[in-house]
Design an enzyme around this catalytic site. Structure first.
Site, PDB file in Angstrom:
ATOM      1  N   GLY A 131      -6.754  17.086   4.429  1.00  0.00           N
ATOM      2  CA  GLY A 131      -6.704  18.311   4.555  1.00  0.00           C
ATOM      3  C   GLY A 131      -5.429  18.550   3.531  1.00  0.00           C
ATOM      4  O   GLY A 131      -4.644  17.671   3.313  1.00  0.00           O
TER       5      GLY A 131
ATOM      6  N   GLN B  92       0.955  23.528  -0.690  1.00  0.00           N
ATOM      7  CA  GLN B  92       1.452  22.055  -0.795  1.00  0.00           C
ATOM      8  C   GLN B  92       1.335  21.710  -2.370  1.00  0.00           C
ATOM      9  O   GLN B  92       1.884  20.760  -3.089  1.00  0.00           O
ATOM     10  CB  GLN B  92       0.579  21.208  -0.129  1.00  0.00           C
ATOM     11  CG  GLN B  92       0.792  21.240   1.316  1.00  0.00           C
ATOM     12  CD  GLN B  92       0.022  20.320   2.078  1.00  0.00           C
ATOM     13  OE1 GLN B  92      -1.133  20.501   2.422  1.00  0.00           O
ATOM     14  NE2 GLN B  92       0.457  19.086   2.371  1.00  0.00           N
TER      15      GLN B  92
ATOM     16  N   CYS C  37       1.698  14.377   7.088  1.00  0.00           N
ATOM     17  CA  CYS C  37       1.529  15.412   5.985  1.00  0.00           C
ATOM     18  C   CYS C  37       1.782  15.095   4.578  1.00  0.00           C
ATOM     19  O   CYS C  37       2.747  14.152   4.539  1.00  0.00           O
ATOM     20  CB  CYS C  37       2.205  16.718   6.599  1.00  0.00           C
ATOM     21  SG  CYS C  37       2.154  17.980   5.318  1.00  0.00           S
ATOM     22  N   LEU C  38       1.083  15.246   3.772  1.00  0.00           N
ATOM     23  CA  LEU C  38       1.409  14.883   2.379  1.00  0.00           C
ATOM     24  C   LEU C  38       2.658  15.373   1.934  1.00  0.00           C
ATOM     25  O   LEU C  38       3.505  14.855   1.102  1.00  0.00           O
ATOM     26  CB  LEU C  38       0.303  15.158   1.368  1.00  0.00           C
ATOM     27  CG  LEU C  38      -1.160  14.810   1.495  1.00  0.00           C
ATOM     28  CD1 LEU C  38      -2.068  15.374   0.661  1.00  0.00           C
ATOM     29  CD2 LEU C  38      -1.183  13.182   1.551  1.00  0.00           C
TER      30      LEU C  38
ATOM     31  N   HIS D  44      -3.380  22.575  11.505  1.00  0.00           N
ATOM     32  CA  HIS D  44      -2.252  21.919  10.807  1.00  0.00           C
ATOM     33  C   HIS D  44      -2.245  22.531   9.452  1.00  0.00           C
ATOM     34  O   HIS D  44      -1.132  23.111   9.025  1.00  0.00           O
ATOM     35  CB  HIS D  44      -2.427  20.428  10.558  1.00  0.00           C
ATOM     36  CG  HIS D  44      -1.556  19.699   9.414  1.00  0.00           C
ATOM     37  ND1 HIS D  44      -0.731  18.698  10.032  1.00  0.00           N
ATOM     38  CD2 HIS D  44      -1.209  20.088   8.162  1.00  0.00           C
ATOM     39  CE1 HIS D  44       0.074  18.402   8.922  1.00  0.00           C
ATOM     40  NE2 HIS D  44      -0.256  18.955   7.964  1.00  0.00           N
ATOM     41  N   GLU D  45      -3.344  22.719   8.849  1.00  0.00           N
ATOM     42  CA  GLU D  45      -3.387  23.474   7.375  1.00  0.00           C
ATOM     43  C   GLU D  45      -3.237  24.957   7.388  1.00  0.00           C
ATOM     44  O   GLU D  45      -2.378  25.501   6.603  1.00  0.00           O
ATOM     45  CB  GLU D  45      -4.999  23.117   6.615  1.00  0.00           C
ATOM     46  CG  GLU D  45      -5.258  21.686   6.688  1.00  0.00           C
ATOM     47  CD  GLU D  45      -4.030  20.800   5.810  1.00  0.00           C
ATOM     48  OE1 GLU D  45      -3.185  21.440   5.005  1.00  0.00           O
ATOM     49  OE2 GLU D  45      -3.773  19.551   6.168  1.00  0.00           O
TER      50      GLU D  45
ATOM     51  N   HIS E  73       0.547  25.638   7.186  1.00  0.00           N
ATOM     52  CA  HIS E  73       1.034  25.659   5.922  1.00  0.00           C
ATOM     53  C   HIS E  73       1.010  26.992   5.432  1.00  0.00           C
ATOM     54  O   HIS E  73       2.020  27.441   4.616  1.00  0.00           O
ATOM     55  CB  HIS E  73       0.192  24.768   4.960  1.00  0.00           C
ATOM     56  CG  HIS E  73       0.582  23.272   5.073  1.00  0.00           C
ATOM     57  ND1 HIS E  73       2.011  22.924   5.098  1.00  0.00           N
ATOM     58  CD2 HIS E  73      -0.012  22.411   5.400  1.00  0.00           C
ATOM     59  CE1 HIS E  73       1.800  21.584   5.081  1.00  0.00           C
ATOM     60  NE2 HIS E  73       0.749  21.036   5.440  1.00  0.00           N
TER      61      HIS E  73
HETATM   62 CO    CO Z   1       0.257  19.115   6.008  1.00  0.00          CO
END
Ligand code: CO
Length: 154
Positions: free
Chosen positions: A46, A51, A89-90, A131-132, A135
């Site tokens: 995701g 991000q 997470c990236l 999670h997304e 953000h």
């Molecule tokens: Co993330």
């Protein structure tokens, strides 16, 4: 195909509440395409627009090989149950941690054609969606993780 830079923890944009998308312009469609390319290149499940440095309410989820969903202005309609799982997470590189999330969520969002969609997500799909969507509120999973661990780098 274009890859965007991933912003990492410490950057202000990850802590801002993202802005609603008012109109689906060619720029937004390019952003969606670039987010997909970036997510795939980074082997993420995701990605959210903040991000890649864009404070807009857009996220992509790809919880398994057959599922890929683009969400514009997503909102929760329902949340039920509880589950705990390991997340990464990236934007929080080389760490993992356990987070409690709802077991099932129902979300309303727009697709790239501007069509309103209502869809339910359960189990791992629900984890990725939550999670997304966090953000978009400026929240990182690491804020919620009970036992954040660093992965060994070699
Ligand atoms: Co993330």
């Amino acid at each position: 195909m274009a890859l965007r830079n991933i912003f990492v923890e410490g950057e202000d944009i990850l802590r801002k509440k993202a802005r609603e998308v008012k109109e689906i312009t060619p720029r937004i469609l390019t952003l969606l395409d670039d987010m997909k390319d970036t997510m795939e290149a980074e082997q993420g499940v995701g990605i959210a627009a903040p991000q890649v440095g864009v404070s807009k309410r857009i996220c992509l989820v790809a919880p398994d090989e057959d599922t890929f969903i683009e969400m514009i202005n997503p909102v929760f309609l329902e949340k039920d149950g509880k589950q705990v799982s390991m997340e990464g997470c990236l934007s929080v590189p080389n760490k993992v941690g356990e987070v409690e999330r709802p077991e099932r969520v129902k979300v309303k969002y727009m697709d790239r054609d501007g069509k309103e969609i209502v869809r339910e997500f359960v189990e791992f799909e629900a984890v990725v969606v939550c999670h997304e969507m966090d953000h978009l509120e400026g929240v990182l999973y690491s804020d919620k993780a009970t036992n954040l661990q660093s992965l060994d780098e070699e």
